[in-house]
Scaffold this active site. Structure first.
Site, PDB file in Angstrom:
ATOM      1  N   SER A   1       0.742  -1.217   0.050  1.00 11.35           N
ATOM      2  CA  SER A   1      -0.175  -0.025  -0.070  1.00 11.35           C
ATOM      3  C   SER A   1       0.742   1.224  -0.188  1.00 11.35           C
ATOM      4  CB  SER A   1      -0.965   0.084   1.192  1.00 11.35           C
ATOM      5  OG  SER A   1      -1.458   1.293   1.373  1.00 11.35           O
TER       6      SER A   1
ATOM      7  N   TYR B   1      -2.252  -1.005  10.154  1.00 13.51           N
ATOM      8  CA  TYR B   1      -2.217  -1.243   8.847  1.00 13.51           C
ATOM      9  C   TYR B   1      -1.108  -0.686   8.109  1.00 13.51           C
ATOM     10  CZ  TYR B   1      -4.178  -1.078   4.013  1.00 13.51           C
ATOM     11  OH  TYR B   1      -4.078  -1.421   2.664  1.00 13.51           O
TER      12      TYR B   1
HETATM   13  N1  LIG Z   1      -8.686   0.111  -1.612  1.00 12.92           N
HETATM   14  C1  LIG Z   1      -7.625   0.850  -1.066  1.00 12.92           C
HETATM   15  O1  LIG Z   1      -7.697   1.955  -1.067  1.00 12.92           O
HETATM   16  C2  LIG Z   1      -6.300   0.141  -0.977  1.00 12.92           C
HETATM   17  C3  LIG Z   1      -5.020   0.997  -1.012  1.00 12.92           C
HETATM   18  C4  LIG Z   1      -3.990   0.125  -0.805  1.00 12.92           C
HETATM   19  C5  LIG Z   1      -3.866  -0.930  -0.687  1.00 12.92           C
HETATM   20  N2  LIG Z   1      -4.847  -1.926  -0.694  1.00 12.92           N
HETATM   21  C6  LIG Z   1      -4.919  -3.120  -0.473  1.00 12.92           C
HETATM   22  O2  LIG Z   1      -5.456  -3.970  -1.745  1.00 12.92           O
HETATM   23  C7  LIG Z   1      -5.861  -5.344  -1.345  1.00 12.92           C
HETATM   24  C8  LIG Z   1      -7.439  -5.177  -1.779  1.00 12.92           C
HETATM   25  O3  LIG Z   1      -8.137  -4.355  -1.117  1.00 12.92           O
HETATM   26  P1  LIG Z   1      -9.394  -3.856  -1.241  1.00 12.92           P
HETATM   27  O4  LIG Z   1      -9.647  -2.485  -1.409  1.00 12.92           O
HETATM   28  O5  LIG Z   1     -10.089  -4.710  -2.356  1.00 12.92           O
HETATM   29  O6  LIG Z   1     -10.194  -4.291   0.037  1.00 12.92           O
HETATM   30  P2  LIG Z   1     -11.512  -4.956   0.319  1.00 12.92           P
HETATM   31  O7  LIG Z   1     -11.786  -4.662   1.675  1.00 12.92           O
HETATM   32  O8  LIG Z   1     -12.589  -4.404  -0.550  1.00 12.92           O
HETATM   33  O9  LIG Z   1     -11.394  -6.464  -0.198  1.00 12.92           O
HETATM   34  C9  LIG Z   1     -10.384  -7.258   0.701  1.00 12.92           C
HETATM   35  C10 LIG Z   1     -10.836  -8.761   0.366  1.00 12.92           C
HETATM   36  O10 LIG Z   1      -9.901  -9.404   1.372  1.00 12.92           O
HETATM   37  C11 LIG Z   1     -10.663 -10.615   1.506  1.00 12.92           C
HETATM   38  N3  LIG Z   1      -9.987 -11.275   2.767  1.00 12.92           N
HETATM   39  C12 LIG Z   1      -9.945 -10.676   4.086  1.00 12.92           C
HETATM   40  N4  LIG Z   1      -9.483 -11.440   5.059  1.00 12.92           N
HETATM   41  C13 LIG Z   1      -9.277 -12.640   4.383  1.00 12.92           C
HETATM   42  C14 LIG Z   1      -8.794 -13.955   4.650  1.00 12.92           C
HETATM   43  N5  LIG Z   1      -8.364 -14.097   5.955  1.00 12.92           N
HETATM   44  N6  LIG Z   1      -8.667 -14.831   3.753  1.00 12.92           N
HETATM   45  C15 LIG Z   1      -8.929 -14.507   2.510  1.00 12.92           C
HETATM   46  N7  LIG Z   1      -9.586 -13.346   1.706  1.00 12.92           N
HETATM   47  C16 LIG Z   1      -9.654 -12.342   2.825  1.00 12.92           C
HETATM   48  C17 LIG Z   1     -12.225 -10.149   1.833  1.00 12.92           C
HETATM   49  O11 LIG Z   1     -12.932 -11.155   1.739  1.00 12.92           O
HETATM   50  C18 LIG Z   1     -12.272  -8.858   0.599  1.00 12.92           C
HETATM   51  O12 LIG Z   1     -12.568  -9.754  -0.603  1.00 12.92           O
HETATM   52  C19 LIG Z   1      -5.798  -5.270   0.299  1.00 12.92           C
HETATM   53  O13 LIG Z   1      -4.497  -6.099   0.392  1.00 12.92           O
HETATM   54  C20 LIG Z   1      -5.439  -4.094   0.531  1.00 12.92           C
HETATM   55  O14 LIG Z   1      -4.875  -3.839   1.802  1.00 12.92           O
HETATM   56  C21 LIG Z   1      -6.182  -1.337  -0.759  1.00 12.92           C
END
Ligand SMILES: NC(=O)c1ccc[n+]([C@@H]2O[C@H](COP(=O)([O-])OP(=O)(O)OC[C@H]3O[C@@H](n4cnc5c(N)ncnc54)[C@H](O)[C@@H]3O)[C@@H](O)[C@H]2O)c1
Length: 206
Positions: free
Chosen positions: A87, A100
């Site tokens: 991230s 986080y």
């Molecule tokens: N959305 C943002 O702004 C952002 C920014 C930087 C990084 N990220 C990273 O991108 C990735 C995807 O995030 P997102 O925005 O789609 O978030 P989201 O919360 O919309 O989706 C996260 C997903 O992770 C899954 N998950 C959670 N715990 C789990 C487990 N124990 N086993 C399997 N799956 C599990 C959930 O079911 C969900 O589908 C993450 O690693 C997040 O940290 C997101």
């Protein structure tokens, strides 16, 4: 198939199924992540454990099983590419997400050390990560709301505006912006890219 990334046995089942159904394992994207917003003074230890478990343990188990399967002698055995989702929070200090951010810095280090180990032992596997900027998924939109609730911004819209203001490209990220770079890192087009953390944030984290 269902895969709780914190469960060793589910990883074993997932890689075994991939090799059986598709004849190998070439690409692994460690994408699962959890973000629970809190100031460091208020954070609930249970939430710390949840984020450590999913973001660090989950990614580490993915690396463990991905590399063991892809390396010579593994059930796949043809090398491959692993992409971890870190991230922008690993590169800048943003209030409200201390744990986080720490877990995403850990994902960055896991990436680099794994790339070095894979190289030393000739696994033929590249390991890279990306640093996404704010993307309005459930997580991203939730974070903007939480920032407002913590009093860091007047409203969720103001929080989003502040992020856009920090971003030379002048907008939030989209899921497709992330997916295209993951495809690049998975493909032969990035064959000499290894052990990096690539910002995909429109310049926000500069
Ligand atoms: N959305 C943002 O702004 C952002 C920014 C930087 C990084 N990220 C990273 O991108 C990735 C995807 O995030 P997102 O925005 O789609 O978030 P989201 O919360 O919309 O989706 C996260 C997903 O992770 C899954 N998950 C959670 N715990 C789990 C487990 N124990 N086993 C399997 N799956 C599990 C959930 O079911 C969900 O589908 C993450 O690693 C997040 O940290 C997101």
């Amino acid at each position: 198939m269902h895969l709780d990334v914190t469960e060793e046995s589910r990883w074993e089942a997932a890689v075994t199924t991939a090799v059986k159904e598709y004849g190998g394992l070439d690409i692994l994207v460690n994408n699962a992540g959890v973000e629970i917003t809190s100031l460091i003074t208020e954070v609930d230890p249970k939430d710390i454990h949840t984020m450590l478990d999913v973001n660090i343990l989950g990614t580490a188990l993915g690396l463990r099983h991905g590399l063991r399967t892809m390396r010579p002698g593994g059930a796949g055995g043809k090398g491959g590419s692993i992409i971890n989702i870190s991230s922008v929070a690993a590169t800048i200090a943003f209030p409200g997400i201390p744990i986080y951010s720490a877990t995403k810095s850990a994902v960055d280090r896991l990436t680099r050390v794994s790339a070095v180990e894979a190289g030393k032992f000739g696994y033929g596997v590249r390991v890279n990560c990306i640093y996404p900027g704010l993307v309005p998924t459930a997580m991203g939109a939730g974070l903007a709301n939480d920032m407002a609730e913590l009093g860091l911004f007047g409203s969720a819209e103001e929080a989003v505006g502040a992020v856009v203001e920090l971003t030379p490209s002048g907008r939030l990220g989209e899921v497709a912006d992330m997916a295209d770079v993951v495809v690049f890192l998975a493909s032969n087009a990035s064959r000499f890219v290894n052990g990096v953390g690539l910002p995909v944030d429109g310049g926000m984290g500069m």
